[in-house]
Design a protein around this motif. Structure first.
Motif, PDB file in Angstrom:
ATOM      1  N   PHE A 153     -32.571 -12.771  28.286  1.00  0.00           N
ATOM      2  CA  PHE A 153     -31.628 -12.703  29.395  1.00  0.00           C
ATOM      3  C   PHE A 153     -30.695 -13.900  29.336  1.00  0.00           C
ATOM      4  CE2 PHE A 153     -35.594 -10.781  30.722  1.00  0.00           C
ATOM      5  CZ  PHE A 153     -35.185  -9.580  31.273  1.00  0.00           C
ATOM      6  N   ASP A 154     -29.471 -13.727  29.877  1.00  0.00           N
ATOM      7  CA  ASP A 154     -28.562 -14.870  29.964  1.00  0.00           C
ATOM      8  C   ASP A 154     -28.859 -15.647  31.242  1.00  0.00           C
ATOM      9  OD1 ASP A 154     -27.323 -13.505  32.071  1.00  0.00           O
ATOM     10  OD2 ASP A 154     -25.503 -13.050  30.938  1.00  0.00           O
ATOM     11  N   ASP A 155     -28.049 -16.637  31.542  1.00  0.00           N
ATOM     12  CA  ASP A 155     -28.273 -17.493  32.712  1.00  0.00           C
ATOM     13  C   ASP A 155     -28.109 -16.745  34.036  1.00  0.00           C
ATOM     14  OD1 ASP A 155     -28.790 -19.626  31.042  1.00  0.00           O
ATOM     15  OD2 ASP A 155     -26.695 -20.290  31.029  1.00  0.00           O
ATOM     16  N   ARG A 156     -27.484 -15.581  33.998  1.00  0.00           N
ATOM     17  CA  ARG A 156     -27.300 -14.754  35.200  1.00  0.00           C
ATOM     18  C   ARG A 156     -28.316 -13.618  35.259  1.00  0.00           C
ATOM     19  NH1 ARG A 156     -20.783 -14.296  34.860  1.00  0.00           N
ATOM     20  NH2 ARG A 156     -20.362 -16.509  35.132  1.00  0.00           N
ATOM     21  N   ASN A 157     -29.334 -13.704  34.427  1.00  0.00           N
ATOM     22  CA  ASN A 157     -30.395 -12.693  34.329  1.00  0.00           C
ATOM     23  C   ASN A 157     -29.899 -11.340  33.844  1.00  0.00           C
ATOM     24  OD1 ASN A 157     -32.494 -14.413  35.069  1.00  0.00           O
ATOM     25  ND2 ASN A 157     -32.051 -14.103  37.238  1.00  0.00           N
ATOM     26  N   LYS A 158     -28.813 -11.341  33.100  1.00  0.00           N
ATOM     27  CA  LYS A 158     -28.317 -10.114  32.487  1.00  0.00           C
ATOM     28  C   LYS A 158     -29.027  -9.919  31.156  1.00  0.00           C
ATOM     29  CE  LYS A 158     -24.226  -7.778  30.851  1.00  0.00           C
ATOM     30  NZ  LYS A 158     -22.785  -7.857  30.600  1.00  0.00           N
ATOM     31  N   LEU A 159     -29.480  -8.702  30.908  1.00  0.00           N
ATOM     32  CA  LEU A 159     -30.197  -8.379  29.684  1.00  0.00           C
ATOM     33  C   LEU A 159     -29.274  -8.552  28.476  1.00  0.00           C
ATOM     34  CD1 LEU A 159     -32.786  -7.164  28.409  1.00  0.00           C
ATOM     35  CD2 LEU A 159     -31.738  -4.925  28.742  1.00  0.00           C
ATOM     36  N   ILE A 160     -29.728  -9.330  27.506  1.00  0.00           N
ATOM     37  CA  ILE A 160     -28.954  -9.562  26.285  1.00  0.00           C
ATOM     38  C   ILE A 160     -29.511  -8.749  25.130  1.00  0.00           C
ATOM     39  CG2 ILE A 160     -28.288 -11.252  24.546  1.00  0.00           C
ATOM     40  CD1 ILE A 160     -28.320 -13.360  26.718  1.00  0.00           C
ATOM     41  N   ALA A 161     -30.832  -8.825  24.905  1.00  0.00           N
ATOM     42  CA  ALA A 161     -31.410  -8.176  23.733  1.00  0.00           C
ATOM     43  C   ALA A 161     -32.875  -7.845  23.962  1.00  0.00           C
ATOM     44  CB  ALA A 161     -31.294  -9.073  22.516  1.00  0.00           C
ATOM     45  N   VAL A 162     -33.311  -6.787  23.267  1.00  0.00           N
ATOM     46  CA  VAL A 162     -34.729  -6.414  23.212  1.00  0.00           C
ATOM     47  C   VAL A 162     -35.093  -6.327  21.738  1.00  0.00           C
ATOM     48  CG1 VAL A 162     -36.445  -4.656  23.772  1.00  0.00           C
ATOM     49  CG2 VAL A 162     -34.572  -5.103  25.362  1.00  0.00           C
TER      50      VAL A 162
END
Length: 73
Positions: free
Chosen positions: A60-69
């Motif tokens: 997750f990024d600093d805004r809790n947005k999913l980046i990668a699995v």
């Protein structure tokens, strides 16, 4: 960036519920005991005839947005 490790065990018949419109999220327990809810679509590339099974690292990024699995085992 935050990272979580999940152990996912989702049989194929439950995954198929996404296509029927009754499920859009995967709820899983992290190895550290936290429970998270993630979009099931983020795991689509890991689906087999049996379903989705294995350990996954979720970033997750600093805004809790999913980046990668990423499947790690």
């Amino acid at each position: 960036m935050a990272k979580l490790v999940l152990n996912v065990a989702l049989p194929a018949f439950k995954y198929e519920a996404m296509y029927a419109g009754s499920a859009k999220n995967l709820v899983a327990n992290c190895l550290d005991g936290r429970k998270v809810q993630l979009p099931l679509s983020a795991f689509q590339r890991f689906v087999t005839h049996e379903g989705i099974y294995g350990f996954f690292e979720v970033e997750f990024d600093d805004r809790n947005k999913l980046i990668a699995v990423t499947k790690i085992r």
